[in-house]
Enzyme design. Structure first.
Site, short mmCIF file in Angstrom:
data_model
loop_
_atom_site.label_atom_id
_atom_site.label_comp_id
_atom_site.label_asym_id
_atom_site.label_seq_id
_atom_site.Cartn_x
_atom_site.Cartn_y
_atom_site.Cartn_z
N CYS A 128 3.15 -13.03 -50.95
CA CYS A 128 3.56 -11.91 -50.10
C CYS A 128 5.08 -11.83 -49.94
O CYS A 128 5.60 -10.84 -49.43
CB CYS A 128 2.90 -12.01 -48.74
SG CYS A 128 1.12 -12.19 -48.85
N HIS B 146 6.94 -8.49 -43.86
CA HIS B 146 5.65 -8.40 -44.56
C HIS B 146 4.56 -8.02 -43.55
O HIS B 146 4.52 -8.53 -42.43
CB HIS B 146 5.33 -9.74 -45.21
CG HIS B 146 3.92 -9.85 -45.66
ND1 HIS B 146 3.31 -8.87 -46.43
CD2 HIS B 146 2.97 -10.80 -45.44
CE1 HIS B 146 2.06 -9.22 -46.66
NE2 HIS B 146 1.82 -10.37 -46.06
N ASN C 235 -3.12 -5.60 -45.25
CA ASN C 235 -2.14 -6.51 -45.84
C ASN C 235 -2.17 -6.34 -47.35
O ASN C 235 -3.18 -6.64 -47.99
CB ASN C 235 -2.52 -7.95 -45.43
CG ASN C 235 -1.59 -9.01 -46.00
OD1 ASN C 235 -0.95 -8.80 -47.02
ND2 ASN C 235 -1.55 -10.16 -45.36
C1 LIG Z 1 -7.50 -14.26 -39.62
C2 LIG Z 1 -7.27 -14.12 -38.13
C3 LIG Z 1 -7.33 -12.67 -37.74
C4 LIG Z 1 -8.41 -14.83 -37.41
O1 LIG Z 1 -8.20 -14.76 -36.02
P1 LIG Z 1 -8.37 -16.07 -35.13
O2 LIG Z 1 -8.11 -15.68 -33.76
O3 LIG Z 1 -7.50 -17.15 -35.72
O4 LIG Z 1 -9.89 -16.35 -35.36
P2 LIG Z 1 -10.63 -17.66 -35.85
O5 LIG Z 1 -10.61 -17.74 -37.34
O6 LIG Z 1 -10.16 -18.86 -35.09
O7 LIG Z 1 -12.06 -17.30 -35.36
C5 LIG Z 1 -12.37 -17.06 -33.99
C6 LIG Z 1 -13.78 -16.55 -33.92
O8 LIG Z 1 -13.81 -15.20 -34.45
C7 LIG Z 1 -14.78 -15.14 -35.47
N1 LIG Z 1 -14.35 -14.17 -36.48
C8 LIG Z 1 -13.59 -14.38 -37.58
N2 LIG Z 1 -13.44 -13.24 -38.24
C9 LIG Z 1 -14.09 -12.29 -37.55
C10 LIG Z 1 -14.29 -10.91 -37.73
N3 LIG Z 1 -13.77 -10.25 -38.78
N4 LIG Z 1 -15.01 -10.24 -36.80
C11 LIG Z 1 -15.54 -10.87 -35.74
N5 LIG Z 1 -15.40 -12.18 -35.52
C12 LIG Z 1 -14.68 -12.89 -36.41
C13 LIG Z 1 -14.87 -16.54 -36.02
O9 LIG Z 1 -16.09 -16.77 -36.69
C14 LIG Z 1 -14.74 -17.35 -34.78
O10 LIG Z 1 -15.99 -17.38 -34.12
P3 LIG Z 1 -16.48 -18.68 -33.31
O11 LIG Z 1 -15.46 -18.89 -32.24
O12 LIG Z 1 -17.82 -18.28 -32.81
O13 LIG Z 1 -16.49 -19.79 -34.32
C15 LIG Z 1 -5.92 -14.73 -37.69
O14 LIG Z 1 -5.99 -16.15 -37.79
C16 LIG Z 1 -4.80 -14.25 -38.50
O15 LIG Z 1 -4.54 -13.07 -38.56
N6 LIG Z 1 -4.05 -15.16 -39.13
C17 LIG Z 1 -2.96 -14.82 -40.00
C18 LIG Z 1 -3.52 -14.51 -41.33
C19 LIG Z 1 -2.51 -13.85 -42.20
O16 LIG Z 1 -1.59 -13.24 -41.74
N7 LIG Z 1 -2.71 -13.99 -43.51
C20 LIG Z 1 -1.92 -13.40 -44.46
C21 LIG Z 1 -0.64 -14.09 -44.60
S1 LIG Z 1 0.25 -13.40 -45.86
#
Ligand SMILES: CC(C)(COP(=O)(O)OP(=O)(O)OC[C@H]1O[C@@H](n2cnc3c(N)ncnc32)[C@H](O)[C@@H]1OP(=O)(O)O)[C@@H](O)C(=O)NCCC(=O)NCCS
Length: 323
Positions: A123, A248, A279
């Protein structure tokens, strides 16, 4: 031989003369995604800030999208295709490792026989490419370069994995970079953190992307602000005077957290293209900037702080003067 070779005389600096973009035709809403995986519009908008994204179709390959975005950038810049001598395609989603995509992109644009190569800094790829082009111009290897960020992330995303399928989309953005006596691309501040190389990865050609979202989120919101400040310092621009911030588009919460930390002026224009594009990795910065220019949010002569970051983990930021 006295052990010393001649060098070419380069330009004083490099400047962007035009941007262009290509957005795939198919819009995919959160509602459509929630019909396939267990998620909902509210969750996606709250956690990542995305309402919809674009998925590329069969006739929208990385090369097709690159050609469209670069063609628009050329038209906006007033530079002729035949004057381009360097083509860099930043991508981390090429369908195959051989051949690189840049030579075909150049051929389809009737550019002739430029230096042409692909670059993978995930990215951060567009900002790495911009820096490579500016350095090539300063060292005399190039006069006019095309820098393209283009991705089909959907090819490498498991559409049944709700942790990643909600985030990624496809698209391409491009910039025409030219030699200039008045530098309009500031020094890059780049780096990497290979200890976290598994945080976003594709294991092999038969696998989809895997992501440790939490660790990426923490890294992006805590480790990158100093590099953004340093990019402004090296360019000789007070961060409080920056007109536009174009990071980004990984996650809207990451963008908003950075804006809070960096203490820009109140009326700074901030890229939030992620809301409708998702993204798009290396395409996200030129996609966002092209839209901001077209909407009049960014004007000719404005300073913009670019900040790419992602898998690797890699990052790169620089200040530019907008065309
Ligand atoms: C991916 C992201 C949105 C996940 O959010 P988060 O708050 O970290 O969520 P988690 O992965 O810890 O999951 C929390 C809960 O939500 C759930 N969950 C994950 N994706 C979900 C979705 N699309 N819809 C509903 N629930 C979801 C998980 O299963 C978890 O459930 P649980 O608590 O029952 O186990 C977040 O971590 C993020 O945006 N990170 C940065 C990623 C990024 O920018 N990547 C590209 C970089 S270039």
């Amino acid at each position: 031989m006295n052990g010393s070779l001649n060098l070419r005389a380069g330009a004083n600096g490099a400047r962007i003369l035009g941007f262009g973009d290509y957005r795939p035709r198919r819009i995919v809403t959160n509602e459509e995604i929630s019909r396939r995986v267990d998620t909902d519009d509210e969750w996606i908008r709250t956690r990542v800030g995305i309402s919809e994204r674009r998925f590329a179709g069969a006739d929208e390959s990385i090369v097709d999208m690159s050609v469209a975005a670069a063609g628009k950038a050329l038209a906006n810049s007033g530079v002729l295709a035949e004057d381009i001598d360097t083509v860099i395609v930043a991508t981390c989603t090429a369908p195959a490792p051989i051949p690189g995509l840049a030579p075909e992109v150049a051929h389809r644009l009737s550019i002739g026989t430029p230096g042409a190569y692909d670059l993978n800094a995930a990215c951060a790829g567009f900002c790495y490419g911009l820096s490579a082009a500016a350095d090539a111009i300063r060292s005399g290897s190039s006069r006019y370069a095309l820098v393209i960020g283009a991705e089909r992330l959907t090819d490498w995303t498991d559409q049944d994995d709700r942790g990643t399928c909600i985030i990624f989309g496809d698209g391409a953005g491009a910039a025409v970079v030219a030699a200039s006596d008045t530098p309009g691309i500031g020094p890059v501040v780049w780096g990497s953190d290979g200890e976290k190389s598994r945080a976003i990865s594709v294991a092999d050609r038969f696998s989809y992307m895997e992501m440790d979202g939490r660790s990426v989120y923490r890294w992006a919101t805590t480790r990158l602000a100093d590099s953004a400040r340093r990019a402004c310092e090296l360019a000789g621009v007070d961060i409080g005077d920056i007109d536009a911030f174009v990071p980004h588009q990984a996650n809207l919460r990451i963008v908003d957290s950075m804006v809070k930390t960096l203490k820009f002026k109140d009326d700074i224009a901030v890229a939030r293209d992620i809301v409708t594009s998702g993204n798009t990795s290396s395409a996200s910065i030129p996609l966002a900037l092209t839209a901001m220019i077209e909407r009049g949010e960014v004007k000719t002569g404005d300073t913009a702080l670019l900040l790419g970051f992602g898998a690797g983990l890699t990052y790169a930021g620089q200040v530019i003067i907008c065309p």
